[in-house]
Scaffold this motif. Structure first.
Motif, PDB file in Angstrom:
ATOM      1  N   ASN A  78       0.813  -1.225   0.000  1.00 24.12           N
ATOM      2  CA  ASN A  78       0.000   0.000   0.000  1.00 24.12           C
ATOM      3  C   ASN A  78       0.845   1.273   0.000  1.00 24.12           C
ATOM      4  OD1 ASN A  78       1.015  -0.068   2.585  1.00 24.12           O
ATOM      5  ND2 ASN A  78      -0.928   0.405   3.598  1.00 24.12           N
ATOM      6  N   ASP A 115       4.410   5.484  -5.091  1.00 27.64           N
ATOM      7  CA  ASP A 115       3.682   4.645  -4.136  1.00 27.64           C
ATOM      8  C   ASP A 115       3.843   5.195  -2.721  1.00 27.64           C
ATOM      9  OD1 ASP A 115       2.793   2.932  -6.102  1.00 27.64           O
ATOM     10  OD2 ASP A 115       4.353   1.412  -5.749  1.00 27.64           O
ATOM     11  N   PHE A 119       0.943   7.165  -0.277  1.00 30.80           N
ATOM     12  CA  PHE A 119       0.588   6.820   1.103  1.00 30.80           C
ATOM     13  C   PHE A 119       0.598   8.078   1.966  1.00 30.80           C
ATOM     14  CE2 PHE A 119       1.592   5.771   5.463  1.00 30.80           C
ATOM     15  CZ  PHE A 119       0.743   4.713   5.738  1.00 30.80           C
ATOM     16  N   ILE A 137      -1.200   0.984   8.179  1.00 40.11           N
ATOM     17  CA  ILE A 137      -2.446   1.182   7.435  1.00 40.11           C
ATOM     18  C   ILE A 137      -2.893   2.652   7.482  1.00 40.11           C
ATOM     19  CG2 ILE A 137      -3.238  -1.190   7.730  1.00 40.11           C
ATOM     20  CD1 ILE A 137      -5.076  -0.202   9.974  1.00 40.11           C
TER      21      ILE A 137
END
Length: 400
Positions: A78, A115, A119, A137
């Motif tokens: 993520n 990427d 985030f 997360i």
């Protein structure tokens, strides 16, 4: 005769007493600061991927290759960039993530960098300071650490370096305006925790230097993206902060502004070295800011003062005196030297880092007094700085 004998022996008695005091102080320091050991080594299942193809023909390719492979392992699907794999390191610091994004872009790995920036964009504060760190997360870590203002500067620098200002314009605008709002009448921000990860009563160079880099980066982004009003506002703030930094910290640029006042002439400007030398002085020069002779002199002085007996660098003069070297700060000086054209110093420091990798080839957080790797390994910030230093030895890095 007896009187003369007493005088002859007196210096030896004094020396013996001083040696005893020194030994007691050393023992006490070792008790307060025990020898750190390696916490972890390597990332389970980590394997080198495309990192090999991104390298040139530099003599530190193996060091950089391992650093990049470790960054691959520390970057989750993520885009969360973990500072380290284990325990209290397994979080996302905006500072570390920004350096990793810059390192990726410096060698052409733009997709991987985006990427990481994506985030950060997802967790960015719409108002107020960035949190000190985030969960993998994107959640807030409720451990009592105050938000850290320096993150606003690092994120802006990374976004500019990666030419991603159009994609992350809202993150740029919010972070730059946050910095502007933090500046007081004297041109400096209020005290904030910085990379030392502790509460501060005075504004530190660890906050000011990244904010300067960030504002300069924001000005470049705004100009390139056609936002003249923002560019003018942020340029004015950058000029204000720059002048205040030189006034409060120059010419030595210590950790905190000089605070000693002359008793003879109390009305003169403060004198003294403030909080002592800090490795973050490197961020006042290339590749973070244009070169200035006064800053280069301060960087070289800080490097000399902060170098430990084991050959690495400690974060600052007022850091604990335990003889332990920290690899991020050692790598910062390597990057600074490479960017300023001091190839000899940069290569010496990279060789030192190369020699003190772990058995898995990872770069550890620290090197202890016995020249053993210590702390977490690999450490993302160190790995990113090594990639940047190795790259700067081959090609100049852009400076905002």
């Amino acid at each position: 005769m007896r009187e003369g004998g007493r005088h002859r022996w007196f210096p030896y008695v004094v020396i013996a007493v001083l040696l005893a005091i020194l030994a007691a102080g050393t023992t006490s320091n070792l008790i307060r600061n025990p020898q750190p050991r390696l916490v972890a080594d390597g990332i389970p299942g980590r394997a080198a991927t495309h990192a090999d193809s991104a390298l040139g023909s530099g003599k530190y390719d193996d060091l950089v290759r391992h650093a990049l492979a470790d960054l691959d392992g520390l970057t989750l699907p993520n885009g969360a960039l973990l500072a380290g794999w284990d325990g209290p390191w397994r979080y996302v610091w905006p500072r570390d993530a920004s350096f990793v994004a810059v390192a990726r872009c410096a060698i052409g790995q733009y997709d991987e960098a985006l990427d990481v920036l994506s985030f950060l964009d997802r967790v960015r504060p719409s108002t107020g300071r960035w949190e000190a760190r985030y969960t993998e997360i994107g959640g807030r870590v409720d451990d009592g650490r105050a938000p850290q203002l320096d993150s606003s500067g690092w994120v802006l620098w990374a976004t500019w370096f990666c030419r991603a200002g159009d994609k992350y314009w809202e993150m740029v605008r919010e972070s730059a305006d946050q910095i502007v709002g933090e500046l007081g009448p004297d041109g400096l921000p209020a005290p904030s925790s910085d990379y030392w990860e502790r509460s501060e009563k005075k504004v530190t160079l660890g906050t000011v230097a990244p904010l300067l880099t960030g504002l300069r980066s924001a000005v470049r982004i705004a100009a390139e993206q056609g936002h003249p009003a923002e560019a003018a506002r942020w340029r004015s703030a950058a000029d204000k902060l720059s002048a205040a930094t030189d006034r409060a910290f120059g010419p030595d640029y210590p950790r905190t502004p000089a605070a000693a006042t002359s008793f003879v002439e109390p009305d003169v400007e403060p004198i003294g070295i403030g909080g002592g030398a800090d490795a973050i002085v490197t961020v006042l020069g290339p590749p973070f800011a244009p070169a200035r002779e006064v800053v280069s002199t301060a960087i070289d002085h800080a490097h000399a003062v902060l170098t430990q007996p084991n050959g690495g660098v400690t974060p600052g003069e007022s850091w604990r005196a335990d003889g332990v070297s920290w690899t991020p700060q050692t790598a910062l000086f390597a990057l600074s030297a490479a960017a300023r054209g001091d190839r000899s110093t940069a290569e010496d420091l990279l060789r030192w880092l190369d020699r003190h990798r772990t058995s898995s080839g990872a770069l550890p957080e620290k090197v202890n007094r016995d020249l053993e790797p210590a702390g977490e390994a690999p450490l993302a910030w160190t790995a990113a700085l090594v990639v940047l230093a190795g790259t700067a030895l081959q090609n100049p890095l852009p400076t905002p």
